[in-house]
Write a protein that holds these residues in place. Sequence first.
Motif, PDB file in Angstrom:
ATOM      1  N   UNK A  45     -18.131  13.255 -21.569  1.00  0.00           N
ATOM      2  CA  UNK A  45     -16.670  13.189 -21.712  1.00  0.00           C
ATOM      3  C   UNK A  45     -16.123  14.356 -22.524  1.00  0.00           C
ATOM      4  N   UNK A  46     -16.940  14.921 -23.416  1.00  0.00           N
ATOM      5  CA  UNK A  46     -16.495  16.022 -24.264  1.00  0.00           C
ATOM      6  C   UNK A  46     -16.948  17.374 -23.719  1.00  0.00           C
ATOM      7  N   UNK A  47     -17.249  17.419 -22.431  1.00  0.00           N
ATOM      8  CA  UNK A  47     -17.655  18.650 -21.752  1.00  0.00           C
ATOM      9  C   UNK A  47     -18.930  19.235 -22.354  1.00  0.00           C
ATOM     10  N   UNK A  48     -19.836  18.359 -22.806  1.00  0.00           N
ATOM     11  CA  UNK A  48     -21.130  18.789 -23.312  1.00  0.00           C
ATOM     12  C   UNK A  48     -21.135  19.222 -24.771  1.00  0.00           C
ATOM     13  N   UNK A  49     -20.015  19.092 -25.447  1.00  0.00           N
ATOM     14  CA  UNK A  49     -19.918  19.505 -26.850  1.00  0.00           C
ATOM     15  C   UNK A  49     -20.025  18.267 -27.741  1.00  0.00           C
TER      16      UNK A  49
END
Length: 90
Positions: A45-49
């Motif tokens: 959900x956090x684009x892999x961050x």
Amino acid sequence: MTQPSSGHKAGAFDIRIFISMLIGLYGVVLVATGLVGTSDDELARADGVNINLWAGLGMIVFAACFLAWARLRPVVVPDDEQRSEGDETP
């Protein structure tokens, strides 16, 4: 002839100490959450961050800078004698 004292440091009562401790504590909690409690779904959900980890590290760095500022440039509280001499208000 005595030289007037320049006052004393605010020390633990400096508001910057409280702010840095609070933000540092929140940062430690976020780092712990980022290291232990982050699932693959949350990372997706956090684009892999790992946002908790990075925000926590940023808060710890900010708290360290705030603490260094409070230590390097302490607030000097004037003594009672200096306060009464410099006060023009009744």
